[in-house]
Motif scaffolding. Structure first.
Motif, PDB file in Angstrom:
ATOM      1  N   VAL A 109       0.762  -1.101  -0.005  1.00 59.67           N
ATOM      2  CA  VAL A 109      -0.051  -0.026  -0.024  1.00 59.67           C
ATOM      3  C   VAL A 109       0.922   1.278   0.155  1.00 59.67           C
ATOM      4  O   VAL A 109       1.893   1.194   0.876  1.00 59.67           O
ATOM      5  N   THR A 111       0.681   5.476   0.091  1.00 59.19           N
ATOM      6  CA  THR A 111      -0.537   6.528   0.313  1.00 59.19           C
ATOM      7  C   THR A 111       0.569   7.971  -0.035  1.00 59.19           C
ATOM      8  O   THR A 111       1.579   8.114   0.786  1.00 59.19           O
ATOM      9  N   GLN A 126      -5.910  11.982   0.529  1.00 58.12           N
ATOM     10  CA  GLN A 126      -4.840  11.145   0.427  1.00 58.12           C
ATOM     11  C   GLN A 126      -5.373  10.049  -0.322  1.00 58.12           C
ATOM     12  O   GLN A 126      -6.220   9.330  -0.374  1.00 58.12           O
ATOM     13  N   THR A 128      -4.434   6.754  -2.184  1.00 52.35           N
ATOM     14  CA  THR A 128      -3.958   5.488  -1.744  1.00 52.35           C
ATOM     15  C   THR A 128      -3.753   4.464  -3.111  1.00 52.35           C
ATOM     16  O   THR A 128      -4.904   4.074  -3.736  1.00 52.35           O
ATOM     17  N   SER A 269     -11.522   8.514   1.551  1.00 54.19           N
ATOM     18  CA  SER A 269     -10.502   7.763   1.067  1.00 54.19           C
ATOM     19  C   SER A 269     -10.386   8.096  -0.501  1.00 54.19           C
ATOM     20  O   SER A 269     -11.595   8.211  -1.274  1.00 54.19           O
ATOM     21  N   TYR A 271      -8.700   5.889  -3.864  1.00 54.97           N
ATOM     22  CA  TYR A 271      -7.870   4.753  -4.209  1.00 54.97           C
ATOM     23  C   TYR A 271      -7.782   4.803  -5.744  1.00 54.97           C
ATOM     24  O   TYR A 271      -8.291   5.259  -6.617  1.00 54.97           O
TER      25      TYR A 271
END
Length: 486
Positions: A109, A111, A126, A128, A269, A271
């Motif tokens: 992962v 970030t 953020q 990710t 989040s 992604y």
């Protein structure tokens, strides 16, 4: 005397004194409501904890992060000074972790902080990056029509959390969602947004007085005008340091299901695919250290790519602790969801005990009210008690009659209290739907069926316990004295 006779006499006695019975039952209602609502808050937080653990991979997931190495460690993966090396999560470590017994999969992962732009709105998020397999293991529930980002498509595709929209602020002075409770006119699922990976460079350009439109190369209508030499879908602007900051035109592959009030693990989040993100970052920061990456003593980027963390899934939840211990022996930090759950359960047990104790005080006051009502009933029915004793009623039947009256009060108060508890719980959940309290989103009050049954049963027991001493007093009354004094 049969049970039907006892029930008939007990209910008849309560109905003769309606006001007193109502006030006593009201005390039980308040007490039952207090204790049920208090317990429901603890159960709601526990349910939210289980939901959060499920969203982060379940109890068989271990989170591995880097750690400062001990004194005397040789210079290595972090490129730091001797004895001050930090052990990093690299591709080499991912391969080593995959070889540990009972490890089912290892997902890296990464970030990084980034900026999203749309018209006059911007948001710092953020970002990710994970592999497709890693994203799938996150149990992300997407809104209809959404999908997870795919590798090898050559462009960044994003999955937005359902709360990302509230992170946007109006750079023209319109404020944020938290200030005005007004969301920007942006459709995350369909609109094209611009992504800035060099947050530091973007901040420097803003401090230098450049307007958002001038920086991003957008026209007044919000369309992008790529800078010379930029690839399709990108544009750039010179910062105060002479470096060009690119912005990437990105679209969503999906949006997390839920609204602004549905707080969850993926609420804020963003992604994307890990390999695509790495390629974009290496292009953006050519010759410079990537964000969050270690550097050598001279400030140059290290040759290995280092991840923020790695998610290790084991094939048996009972092996999670042993695998975590093996990872710690390798010199890395390892945290399991099972350990987190144990820690949280012990804290929630204390919270529930405190909340339950507060509610129990109200029920104790109600019990005193029941005892007082039953004692008054005995004084008023002294002659009646003497007559039924003379007629041959057993002491056991007299005790049962008064205990049934007290149980009736507890039953009626408990049942009505549970109904009121559902109403109070609904109001609490409605008031906290858009708030995040102690890491728990909307729905912090939860009343399961077993709690209703337990509350009604406990109310009956409290009523019978409060009526036990008055029942004994009724048993001990002398029949002749009762008739004469009655």
């Amino acid at each position: 005397m049969s049970w039907m006779d006892l029930l008939r006499m007990s209910s008849s006695s309560l109905l003769k004194r309606k006001l007193r019975t109502f006030l006593t039952v009201l005390g039980v209602i308040i007490g039952t409501t207090s204790i049920v609502v208090m317990f429901s808050l603890g159960l709601g937080m526990q349910k939210a904890m289980y939901r959060q653990i499920e969203e982060t991979g379940g109890l068989n997931t271990i989170t591995v992060t880097g750690k400062e190495a001990g004194p005397g460690s040789p210079e290595g993966s972090a490129g730091g000074k001797k004895g001050q090396e930090r052990k990093q999560v690299t591709d080499q470590l991912v391969s080593q972790l995959a070889g540990i017994e009972h490890v089912k999969s290892v997902q890296p992962v990464y970030t990084v902080s980034a900026v999203l732009l749309k018209g006059g709105y911007e948001a710092t998020v953020q970002l990710t990056g994970m592999t497709p397999e890693g994203l799938e293991s996150r149990n992300i529930k997407l809104a209809p029509g959404g999908r997870l980002p795919e590798s090898g498509r050559g462009k960044l595709e994003l999955v937005y959390g359902n709360g990302v929209l509230s992170s946007f602020a109006d750079s023209r002075g319109g404020g944020t969602y938290d200030e005005y409770a007004r969301l920007p006119d942006i459709d995350l699922a369909h609109d094209t947004l611009f992504l800035v990976l060099d947050e530091s460079g973007y901040s420097q350009s803003r401090e230098g007085g450049m307007s958002p439109a001038g920086f991003s190369g957008e026209t007044a209508s919000g369309a992008a005008s790529p800078a010379p030499g930029s690839s399709s879908g990108e544009s750039g602007a010179a910062t105060g340091t002479g470096k060009s900051v690119r912005k990437y035109a990105v679209q969503a592959s999906g949006v997390v299901a839920g609204g602004q009030e549905d707080y969850g693990e993926h609420f804020s989040s963003v992604y994307c695919d890990l390999d695509t993100l790495k390629q974009a970052l290496k292009k953006e920061f050519a010759g410079r250290a990537l964000p969050g990456q270690p550097v050598t003593k001279s400030g140059k980027p290290y040759r290995e790519f280092c991840y923020s963390q790695a998610l290790v899934r084991v094939d048996d939840i009972h092996q999670a602790d042993s695998v975590a211990a093996a990872i710690r022996q390798m010199g890395y930090n390892a945290e399991t969801n099972a350990e987190f759950m144990k820690s949280m359960k012990s804290q929630l047990a204390i919270i529930q005990a405190v909340l339950g104790g507060i509610g129990a005080v109200s029920l104790l006051v109600a019990a005193i009210g029941i005892a007082n009502t039953m004692m008054m009933s005995i004084y008023e029915r002294t002659k009646e008690i003497g007559v039924i004793k003379v007629l041959g009623c057993s002491l056991k039947n007299i005790r049962q009659m008064f205990l049934l009256e007290a149980a009736f009060i507890g039953l009626m108060g408990g049942a009505a209290g549970c109904v009121l508890s559902f109403a109070v719980s609904t109001v609490i959940n409605a008031l906290t739907a858009t708030k995040n309290i102690m890491g728990v989103g909307g729905g912090i009050s939860f009343i399961p069926p077993w709690l209703v049954l337990a509350a009604v049963g406990f109310s009956m027991l409290v009523g019978m316990g409060a009526g036990y001493i008055p029942a004994l007093r009724a048993m001990r009354l002398s029949p002749l004295a009762a008739i004469q004094n009655g």
